[in-house]
Scaffold this motif. Structure first.
Motif, mmCIF file in Angstrom:
data_model
loop_
_atom_site.group_PDB
_atom_site.id
_atom_site.type_symbol
_atom_site.label_atom_id
_atom_site.label_comp_id
_atom_site.label_asym_id
_atom_site.label_seq_id
_atom_site.Cartn_x
_atom_site.Cartn_y
_atom_site.Cartn_z
ATOM 1 N N GLU A 251 0.789 -1.243 -0.029
ATOM 2 C CA GLU A 251 0.157 -0.003 -0.073
ATOM 3 C C GLU A 251 0.840 1.321 0.174
ATOM 4 O O GLU A 251 1.986 1.213 0.699
ATOM 5 N N PRO B 244 1.836 3.776 4.062
ATOM 6 C CA PRO B 244 0.915 4.273 5.534
ATOM 7 C C PRO B 244 1.558 3.990 6.794
ATOM 8 O O PRO B 244 1.402 4.547 7.599
ATOM 9 N N GLU B 245 2.689 2.863 6.851
ATOM 10 C CA GLU B 245 2.975 2.637 8.050
ATOM 11 C C GLU B 245 4.336 3.879 8.521
ATOM 12 O O GLU B 245 4.949 3.526 9.673
ATOM 13 N N GLN C 107 -12.179 4.312 10.292
ATOM 14 C CA GLN C 107 -11.085 3.377 10.927
ATOM 15 C C GLN C 107 -11.398 1.922 10.289
ATOM 16 O O GLN C 107 -12.665 1.574 10.359
ATOM 17 N N ASP D 272 -2.991 -4.127 12.980
ATOM 18 C CA ASP D 272 -3.166 -2.912 12.629
ATOM 19 C C ASP D 272 -4.275 -2.334 12.547
ATOM 20 O O ASP D 272 -5.297 -2.920 12.460
ATOM 21 N N GLN E 198 -6.147 0.708 10.687
ATOM 22 C CA GLN E 198 -6.157 1.795 9.312
ATOM 23 C C GLN E 198 -6.938 2.980 9.584
ATOM 24 O O GLN E 198 -8.186 2.797 9.694
ATOM 25 N N ILE F 59 -3.996 7.102 3.660
ATOM 26 C CA ILE F 59 -4.297 5.965 4.625
ATOM 27 C C ILE F 59 -3.029 6.082 5.775
ATOM 28 O O ILE F 59 -1.727 5.899 5.213
ATOM 29 N N ARG G 222 -1.300 3.793 8.897
ATOM 30 C CA ARG G 222 -1.438 2.527 9.380
ATOM 31 C C ARG G 222 -0.747 2.355 10.856
ATOM 32 O O ARG G 222 0.621 2.801 10.900
ATOM 33 N N GLN H 189 -0.002 0.379 14.692
ATOM 34 C CA GLN H 189 0.135 -0.551 15.421
ATOM 35 C C GLN H 189 -1.110 -0.839 16.163
ATOM 36 O O GLN H 189 -1.412 0.291 16.901
#
Length: 357
Positions: A240, A285-286, A305, A311, A313, A325, A327, A329
């Motif tokens: 992503e 995203p992360e 959400q 995870d 999003q 987006i 991401r 944890q």
């Protein structure tokens, strides 16, 4: 690198079907003892390339060499290459051992030699205890390993795998990926794996060739492909990513100065740049952190959400309408913003990459 280090050398290969060109001058080298993956969407040419290596398709231009030798004149059964297909095509009336022995016996191996070799490869794929069973008595993952053992039995120099995990359910696919990679290490031969599944490619491969419309877009390790995509297609296809429209102010020595949709200046590595001074900022995203509104690189409105277990999003939108987006944890310490609130996003240093169309 010597010819003995290159298992397959694909040199400017073109394949046409009438007026349609499936492969446009494809070139790549696949190393000995390498798990190499051809990755791309349906119709990108990856299976055509695999079939060309196997000899099931004749190429119109270019050459395919096996350890330095041109294999174009050789029919499939004369090439020291075996293929594992999506459909395992096991003989239902034969035992596991008989299925593995079948090709060896057809190739002139004695019954004793073939039985000994079948025992060896069944140990390799951890199916020795299932040697006397019929395919109908096996799970899908076990049938897949029988097909793999049968393909490995003649000691091919290269093994081709055409989406062999596609018929398995998710948890079984995940387990078989680990086994397949371990078997490749133990055999020490080149595996060429075709898939459209990005996660499979990232988790199993030593290197990946990303293909689109008969062209090779990028070749690299999983980390290189994911972290430093060469263009928008690769960034968008692998995992992503967020693609933000930005204005490019300058590019010098691989570093770009851009203006974000928020109007903030931003510095990032540049892969490619459009000639009109525009580009797309690729941000995974992360690699984005939440912060108070006005305290980051841009502000966004939280729209929804999505709970993914490990995870969460956040689907957000920038003021100009672009989606972002994020991401996060799933941890007890994670504090989620309310829907319809405005928050700031801070892009991790070095995590964004400027790409052209």
């Amino acid at each position: 690198m010597t010819s003995s280090d290159i298992a397959i050398d694909i040199d400017n290969v073109v394949k046409r079907y009438g007026a349609f060109t499936a492969l446009h001058g494809v070139s790549m080298q696949i190393h000995a003892n390498e798990f190499f993956t051809l990755l791309g969407p349906s119709g990108c040419g990856k299976t055509t390339l695999l079939r060309s290596i196997a000899g099931f398709e004749d190429v119109n231009e270019g050459a395919i060499r096996l350890y330095g030798n041109d294999i174009a004149p050789l029919p499939p059964h004369k090439r020291p290459i075996n293929t594992v297909f999506q459909q395992y095509a096991l003989f239902p009336h034969m035992t596991v051992t008989e299925n593995v022995m079948f090709g060896l016996r057809r190739s002139g191996w004695s019954r004793i030699e073939a039985a000994t070799r079948a025992d060896d490869v069944l140990k390799l794929v951890q199916l020795s205890n299932f040697a006397d069973r019929k395919p109908a008595q096996l799970s899908g993952g076990q049938q897949q390993r029988v097909a793999l053992a049968r393909a490995l039995a003649p000691r091919p120099k290269v093994l081709l795998l055409d989406e062999p995990l596609s018929a398995l359910d998710l948890k079984l696919r995940q387990a078989v990926r680990v086994e397949l990679k371990q078997i490749q290490r133990e055999t020490g031969i080149a595996f060429i794996f075709v898939t459209h599944d990005q996660e499979e490619a990232l988790t199993m491969s030593d290197r990946i060739a990303v293909m689109s419309s008969g062209h090779v877009q990028q070749i690299g390790t999983p980390r290189e492909i994911y972290e430093t995509p060469i263009n928008r297609f690769v960034a968008d296809f692998i995992g992503e990513t967020n693609l933000l429209n930005v204005t490019v102010q300058s590019v010098s020595e691989g570093t770009a100065q851009v203006i974000l949709p928020s109007g903030h200046p931003f510095s990032c590595p540049a892969a490619t740049v459009n000639s009109d001074g525009t580009g797309h900022l690729s941000v995974r995203p992360e690699r984005i952190e939440l912060c108070p509104a006005g305290g980051g690189d841009l502000d966004v409105k939280v729209e929804s959400q999505v709970y993914l277990g490990t995870d969460i999003q956040l689907h957000t939108r920038v003021a100009d309408g672009e989606k972002m987006i994020v991401r996060l944890q799933n941890a007890q310490s994670t504090i989620l913003p309310e829907i319809d609130t405005v928050v700031g996003l801070k892009i991790e240093a070095g995590a964004a990459r400027l790409l052209a169309d």
